[in-house]
Design a protein around this motif. Structure first.
Motif, PDB file in Angstrom:
ATOM      1  N   VAL A 170      -8.078  31.341  -8.121  1.00  0.00           N
ATOM      2  CA  VAL A 170      -7.913  29.888  -8.085  1.00  0.00           C
ATOM      3  C   VAL A 170      -6.763  29.556  -9.024  1.00  0.00           C
ATOM      4  N   ILE A 171      -5.673  29.048  -8.468  1.00  0.00           N
ATOM      5  CA  ILE A 171      -4.457  28.764  -9.229  1.00  0.00           C
ATOM      6  C   ILE A 171      -4.569  27.363  -9.820  1.00  0.00           C
ATOM      7  N   GLU A 172      -4.477  27.255 -11.128  1.00  0.00           N
ATOM      8  CA  GLU A 172      -4.680  25.966 -11.778  1.00  0.00           C
ATOM      9  C   GLU A 172      -3.536  24.999 -11.473  1.00  0.00           C
ATOM     10  N   GLY A 173      -3.872  23.718 -11.462  1.00  0.00           N
ATOM     11  CA  GLY A 173      -2.884  22.686 -11.245  1.00  0.00           C
ATOM     12  C   GLY A 173      -2.353  22.141 -12.562  1.00  0.00           C
ATOM     13  N   GLU A 174      -1.329  21.312 -12.455  1.00  0.00           N
ATOM     14  CA  GLU A 174      -0.812  20.674 -13.661  1.00  0.00           C
ATOM     15  C   GLU A 174      -1.823  19.641 -14.172  1.00  0.00           C
ATOM     16  N   LEU A 175      -1.713  19.286 -15.447  1.00  0.00           N
ATOM     17  CA  LEU A 175      -2.708  18.456 -16.122  1.00  0.00           C
ATOM     18  C   LEU A 175      -2.960  17.147 -15.388  1.00  0.00           C
ATOM     19  N   ALA A 176      -1.903  16.444 -15.006  1.00  0.00           N
ATOM     20  CA  ALA A 176      -2.067  15.131 -14.386  1.00  0.00           C
ATOM     21  C   ALA A 176      -2.736  15.205 -13.023  1.00  0.00           C
ATOM     22  N   SER A 177      -2.723  16.387 -12.396  1.00  0.00           N
ATOM     23  CA  SER A 177      -3.296  16.496 -11.054  1.00  0.00           C
ATOM     24  C   SER A 177      -4.811  16.531 -11.063  1.00  0.00           C
ATOM     25  N   TYR A 178      -5.417  16.878 -12.217  1.00  0.00           N
ATOM     26  CA  TYR A 178      -6.875  16.989 -12.245  1.00  0.00           C
ATOM     27  C   TYR A 178      -7.529  16.145 -13.342  1.00  0.00           C
ATOM     28  N   GLU A 179      -6.814  15.808 -14.392  1.00  0.00           N
ATOM     29  CA  GLU A 179      -7.440  15.116 -15.522  1.00  0.00           C
ATOM     30  C   GLU A 179      -7.859  13.698 -15.131  1.00  0.00           C
ATOM     31  N   ASP A 180      -9.044  13.295 -15.582  1.00  0.00           N
ATOM     32  CA  ASP A 180      -9.546  11.932 -15.340  1.00  0.00           C
ATOM     33  C   ASP A 180      -9.485  11.545 -13.868  1.00  0.00           C
ATOM     34  N   GLY A 181      -9.921  12.437 -13.008  1.00  0.00           N
ATOM     35  CA  GLY A 181      -9.943  12.138 -11.577  1.00  0.00           C
ATOM     36  C   GLY A 181      -8.765  12.692 -10.832  1.00  0.00           C
ATOM     37  N   GLY A 182      -7.649  12.901 -11.511  1.00  0.00           N
ATOM     38  CA  GLY A 182      -6.493  13.530 -10.896  1.00  0.00           C
ATOM     39  C   GLY A 182      -5.770  12.650  -9.901  1.00  0.00           C
ATOM     40  N   ALA A 183      -4.963  13.288  -9.086  1.00  0.00           N
ATOM     41  CA  ALA A 183      -4.147  12.586  -8.095  1.00  0.00           C
ATOM     42  C   ALA A 183      -5.044  11.904  -7.074  1.00  0.00           C
ATOM     43  N   ASP A 184      -4.716  10.667  -6.775  1.00  0.00           N
ATOM     44  CA  ASP A 184      -5.471   9.918  -5.778  1.00  0.00           C
ATOM     45  C   ASP A 184      -5.277  10.567  -4.413  1.00  0.00           C
ATOM     46  N   SER A 185      -6.328  11.103  -3.845  1.00  0.00           N
ATOM     47  CA  SER A 185      -6.422  11.721  -2.520  1.00  0.00           C
ATOM     48  C   SER A 185      -6.757  13.201  -2.607  1.00  0.00           C
ATOM     49  N   ASN A 200       3.637  10.804  -3.417  1.00  0.00           N
ATOM     50  CA  ASN A 200       3.387   9.399  -3.068  1.00  0.00           C
ATOM     51  C   ASN A 200       1.967   8.984  -3.474  1.00  0.00           C
ATOM     52  N   SER A 201       1.562   9.426  -4.645  1.00  0.00           N
ATOM     53  CA  SER A 201       0.225   9.117  -5.137  1.00  0.00           C
ATOM     54  C   SER A 201       0.320   8.779  -6.621  1.00  0.00           C
ATOM     55  N   HIS A 202      -0.815   8.660  -7.268  1.00  0.00           N
ATOM     56  CA  HIS A 202      -0.838   8.366  -8.705  1.00  0.00           C
ATOM     57  C   HIS A 202      -2.194   8.736  -9.276  1.00  0.00           C
ATOM     58  N   ASN A 203      -2.253   8.877 -10.589  1.00  0.00           N
ATOM     59  CA  ASN A 203      -3.508   9.103 -11.288  1.00  0.00           C
ATOM     60  C   ASN A 203      -3.960   7.754 -11.827  1.00  0.00           C
ATOM     61  N   ARG A 204      -5.081   7.255 -11.304  1.00  0.00           N
ATOM     62  CA  ARG A 204      -5.536   5.894 -11.631  1.00  0.00           C
ATOM     63  C   ARG A 204      -6.671   5.909 -12.653  1.00  0.00           C
ATOM     64  N   GLY A 242       0.823  -1.201   0.000  1.00  0.00           N
ATOM     65  CA  GLY A 242       0.000   0.000   0.000  1.00  0.00           C
ATOM     66  C   GLY A 242       0.860   1.255   0.000  1.00  0.00           C
ATOM     67  N   TYR A 243       0.215   2.393   0.187  1.00  0.00           N
ATOM     68  CA  TYR A 243       0.919   3.673   0.161  1.00  0.00           C
ATOM     69  C   TYR A 243       0.080   4.723   0.870  1.00  0.00           C
ATOM     70  N   VAL A 244       0.732   5.771   1.321  1.00  0.00           N
ATOM     71  CA  VAL A 244       0.033   6.880   1.974  1.00  0.00           C
ATOM     72  C   VAL A 244       0.357   8.169   1.226  1.00  0.00           C
ATOM     73  N   PRO A 245      -0.627   8.748   0.527  1.00  0.00           N
ATOM     74  CA  PRO A 245      -0.375  10.023  -0.151  1.00  0.00           C
ATOM     75  C   PRO A 245      -0.049  11.125   0.861  1.00  0.00           C
ATOM     76  N   THR A 246       0.920  11.945   0.532  1.00  0.00           N
ATOM     77  CA  THR A 246       1.280  13.066   1.397  1.00  0.00           C
ATOM     78  C   THR A 246       0.676  14.353   0.858  1.00  0.00           C
ATOM     79  N   PHE A 247       0.448  15.274   1.767  1.00  0.00           N
ATOM     80  CA  PHE A 247      -0.085  16.586   1.389  1.00  0.00           C
ATOM     81  C   PHE A 247       0.825  17.638   1.990  1.00  0.00           C
TER      82      PHE A 247
END
Length: 910
Positions: A506-521, A443-447, A399-404
């Motif tokens: 509202v400062i936009e995030g990078e593409l992978a952070s929001y596209e198709d659900g974005g970063a897990d967490s 420590n996360s991923h786009n699933r 498993g893994y724990v996403p950090t913020f």
């Protein structure tokens, strides 16, 4: 008497000792006590309390020159030669003077300041020493243990909320208390609280960013004050007055740790002042600190996990046998902060003073999302995770724990001129301020499950593991003109205006952070939901105070505001007081109307929101902007300002010089209260616009802001101070204060938009209403005992936290949870090794009292559940995420879960 109470008294009485040299007395103006006047002797000083009295302890026998000073008055000095143990009295009568105008403000009226017991409004005043003596790491936590009506606590799942905790006065939410710095409006935070926690749907100023070493005193007006100060003052006003000492400096080293061996604290603060020319000063503070993570996870329930995630009980038990807390990290986050404050002023002529202040704060916070266990994010569903997170002892996937990680930058500054001519005092100022928060998820991923044209996935195994989700920024610029005049000894007037420009980004995030659900967490900000949003408003007020007799006063204020986005707001206030029995009894009362403008955050925020849904785990919902295309499709109305009426009546008693008492009743009605709705899910029919929006955006639910409720909050505030118990010619000071909530509830029906009502749902379910009305203590009281002598001092503070109630989402019908009433005892010891060197030791929550909650029944169905152990365990799992948050439940609690915290400090004056 409880053991904790007996031990508190024993610790106090066992410490009584020798006498010191003391100068005491009163400071008045034409017989009227002056609150907050400064009495100083070189590096040692104090301020007058609510009845104009003071007591100044001097560390050694000798000759001292004392100075008494206050806003708009000519200072007085006097020399005393004191022998060991001698006590003398110096009663001071200050006279108005145009050449001694300081930037000190007493809240409550735009005209002349008055004492708390004889003012028409309830005002609390706390000196810097009152705050630092608590041993709390930040200003907001110090107020928690000094002000009964003030509450704040860290939330169990932090995310962006870890950067600053929600606070509130009188259970009214953080956005209904106005924060001032030296009498000028402080900027709001850019953070919008969207978690299921107290303060949900609101924002407030970051008061935790203000270093206590920079504060001279804090004035808290416990009354509606929109007529005097504009929007956001429905519950009251907090004015933070900065130090203005031009002669002395102090460096303080602080350290601390919990008795669990975590949460280590280390900090250093420097406060120093210097003169500018013959009449000016500059006082500055630098505060650097770090607080390490403190972790309080629960022991996770295997059966609940297996049921929630459809996993085999054997797999779950195998993992939990190795990791009983399922890898969860919750409690308090790691926080590093750098704080800089400067306050300055100087005469530019015989009747004009230039003044200003500025502050900058940087905070970095590291916190964690819920741990993704290997039976939650499985290799069967995501085989690439074995390569992404080889976290096991032998490099296997466990498993893994996403950090913020959050980065906060907060600044504010004011410059102005204060001038007097022919009895008119004019104050012209410009204030700016801003708050920016940006985030990093690691420590996360786009699933995502979306296929590219070549049948490969864009992310998943091609996903980054660190994301930039963007952030938010809020800025404002404020111009003020305030004019006051004492027309006679019976009439004083004030009038002025304010212009304010606000910008929310509202400062936009990078593409992978929001596209198709974005970063897990934690999903990033989509560019379609990002941008700059602006508005301005202009307001004017007029204030008059009439002293019909020496005993009878009436104060009246009117205000008109115009906002560029919703139009006008007109409010007014009338207050009065009557003294009799030789000023020993004061009757007072006020009636006012008020308003709170919808914030730009509430109007324009639109984002994907990760949230915990009991029994379903983490779900992705959508927060819809109130002015978006989606809002129009749903038929959501535009936000309007909240409107309030505030009634306060009280009595101030001063039977003798040793005892003062105030008792105040308040009643606050808020119409069209702005709330963040509960999560609105799909309909049974499945063919409405609501269903289409959910399906098109792959969302489990939608939430939005709406003027959804009318509410009423009423209660009683009590403050008493007694210094008549004397030992060795020194007084044992007893302070007792409390707040009791009589009523905090919705009036009438929930105001549901048509599409929500048609779907058989509500924007405010029982969970939401519990957060609004019962998630803070029903009552709270503080008993403080202070004794000080030549080199030693001891303070024992007992804080009573009354019960809180929650009705968590998913909880069975007939049940609710209640946190028990608890008493937290804090001990503070001082040792003045020399005239310039002081040591302080604090044991906060010395008896290691922790929050405890129980299920309660409100119906026959609830009674049946209370008698069914298996059913209760299931309900407990629902609201604690299978015991991950067993101590406080997922929705919060009423005081710190960290237990006993030991701190020490060493302070050197120079």
């Amino acid at each position: 008497m409880k053991l904790s109470q007996l031990l508190s008294v024993a610790l106090l009485l066992g410490s009584l000792g020798v006498a010191a040299q003391t100068v005491s007395g009163t400071v008045t103006d034409a017989g009227e006590p002056i609150i907050g006047a400064t009495i100083s002797a070189g590096a040692t000083g104090t301020v007058t309390d609510i009845d104009g009295t003071y007591s100044l302890d001097l560390r050694a026998a000798g000759t001292y020159t004392l100075t008494a000073s206050y806003i708009g008055y000519t200072s007085q000095t006097r020399e005393f030669t004191l022998t060991t143990g001698q006590t003398v009295t110096w009663n001071v009568v200050l006279e108005g003077g145009a050449t001694n105008l300081e930037e000190l403000v007493v809240v409550g009226s735009r005209t002349a300041p008055r004492s708390s017991t004889t003012s028409p409004l309830p005002v609390d005043v706390f000196k810097s020493e009152d705050l630092t003596s608590t041993g709390q790491a930040t200003f907001d936590k110090a107020l928690q243990y000094r002000v009964p009506s003030f509450n704040t606590v860290q939330t169990p799942v932090n995310d962006a909320t870890s950067l600053l905790d929600p606070y509130e006065i009188r259970n009214m939410g953080p956005s209904r208390t106005l924060i001032l710095i030296n009498g000028k409006r402080k900027n709001m935070s850019s953070l919008l609280y969207t978690q299921t926690s107290p303060g949900r749907g609101e924002t407030g100023s970051d008061i935790s960013a203000i270093p206590t070493d920079a504060i001279k005193r804090v004035e808290i007006l416990r009354d509606g004050a929109s007529a005097q100060y504009g929007s956001d003052a429905i519950a009251g006003v907090m004015n933070i007055v900065l130090k203005d000492n031009a002669e002395d400096g102090t460096v303080t080293l602080r350290t601390g740790i919990t008795t669990e061996g975590d949460g280590e604290q280390l900090g250093i603060a420097l406060n120093n002042g210097t003169a500018i020319g013959e009449s000016g000063f500059i006082n500055y503070t630098i505060d650097l600190s770090k607080i390490s993570q403190a972790n309080r996870p629960g022991t996770v329930d295997a059966a609940g996990e297996a049921g929630d995630f459809g996993a085999s009980i054997e797999d779950v038990q195998s993992f939990l046998n190795r990791y009983p807390d399922a890898g969860n990290i919750n409690g308090s986050p790691e926080t590093t902060a750098s704080k800089f404050v400067v306050n300055f002023g100087s005469d530019v002529s015989d009747n004009t003073k230039f003044y200003g202040n500025a502050a900058y704060v940087y905070k970095k916070v590291n916190s964690f999302a819920n741990y993704r266990t290997p039976y939650w994010r499985t290799l069967a569903d995501f085989p690439y995770l074995a390569d992404f997170f080889p976290n096991g002892p032998n490099g296997e996937y466990i498993g893994y724990v996403p950090t913020f990680e959050g980065n906060l930058n907060d600044y504010n500054g004011t410059i102005g001129f204060l001038t007097e001519k022919d009895g008119w005092i004019a104050d012209v100022s410009f204030t700016t301020g801003g708050n920016e928060q940006t985030y990093t998820v690691s420590n996360s991923h786009n699933r995502n499950m979306t296929l590219n044209p070549d049948s490969t996935f864009k992310y998943r195994e091609n996903s980054p593991i660190t994301f930039d989700p963007g952030g938010t920024r809020f800025t404002h610029n404020v111009g003020n003109i305030d004019v006051t005049r004492r027309l006679s000894d019976k009439v004083g007037i004030a009038f002025g205006s304010e212009f304010r420009n606000e910008n929310f980004t509202v400062i936009e995030g990078e593409l992978a952070s929001y596209e198709d659900g974005g970063a897990d967490s934690f999903a990033g900000n989509d560019p379609r939901n990002s941008g700059n949003f602006n508005r301005f408003n202009f307001g004017g007020y007029a204030d008059a105070a009439f002293d019909f007799t020496d005993d009878f006063l009436v104060n009246a204020t009117v205000r008109l505001e115009n906002y560029s986005d919703f139009g006008n707001a007109f409010v007014y206030k009338v207050s009065s007081r009557y003294k009799f029995a030789e000023d020993k009894v004061t009757l007072r009362g006020s009636f006012s109307t008020g308003f709170k403008a919808p914030t730009l955050h509430q109007i324009y925020t639109q984002k994907a929101q990760y949230s915990f849904v009991p029994g379903q785990g983490i779900q992705v919902g959508g927060l819809v902007s109130n002015v978006s295309r989606e809002a129009r499709l749903l038929g959501l109305p535009a936000l309007e300002p909240e409107k309030s009426t505030n009634f306060t009546v009280g009595v101030g008693l001063r039977p003798n010089s040793d005892l003062s008492i105030t008792l105040d009743y308040y009643n606050i009605k808020v119409e069209d209260r702005i709330i963040l709705s509960t999560e609105i899910g799909s309909t049974e029919a499945g063919n409405t616009q609501l269903d289409e929006l959910l399906a098109d955006n792959n969302l489990s639910d939608l939430s939005f802001f709406v003027n959804g409720l009318d509410t009423r909050t009423s209660g009683i505030d009590f403050v008493a101070n007694y210094r008549g118990l004397r030992f060795n010619d020194r007084s044992l000071v007893v302070n007792l204060s409390g707040n009791y909530t009589l009523q905090n509830e919705r009036i009438g029906a929930v105001k549901n938009p048509e599409i929500v009502a048609g779907a058989g749902q509500s924007v405010a379910n029982p969970t939401q209403e519990a957060l609004f009305f019962t998630s803070r203590p029903k009552y709270k009281a503080i008993l403080g005992l202070d004794y000080d002598w030549e080199k030693f001092g001891v303070s024992v503070n007992n804080t009573l936290f009354g019960p809180t109630e929650f009705r968590q989402q998913g909880l069975a019908t007939g049940l609710y949870t209640e946190f028990e009433t608890k008493v937290v005892t804090d001990l503070s010891l001082f040792y003045r090794a020399t005239e310039k060197f002081t040591l302080q030791f604090n044991a906060n929550n010395i008896f290691n009292v922790l929050p405890e909650w129980n299920f309660k029944s409100e119906s026959a169905a609830g009674d049946a559940l209370l008698n069914d152990a298996a059913a209760l365990r299931n309900q407990s799992n629902l609201i604690t995420f299978n015991q991950r948050y067993s101590q406080m439940t997922y929705d919060g609690y009423h005081f710190s879960q960290l237990g006993t915290i030991l701190t020490a400090s060493a302070s050197l004056r120079f």
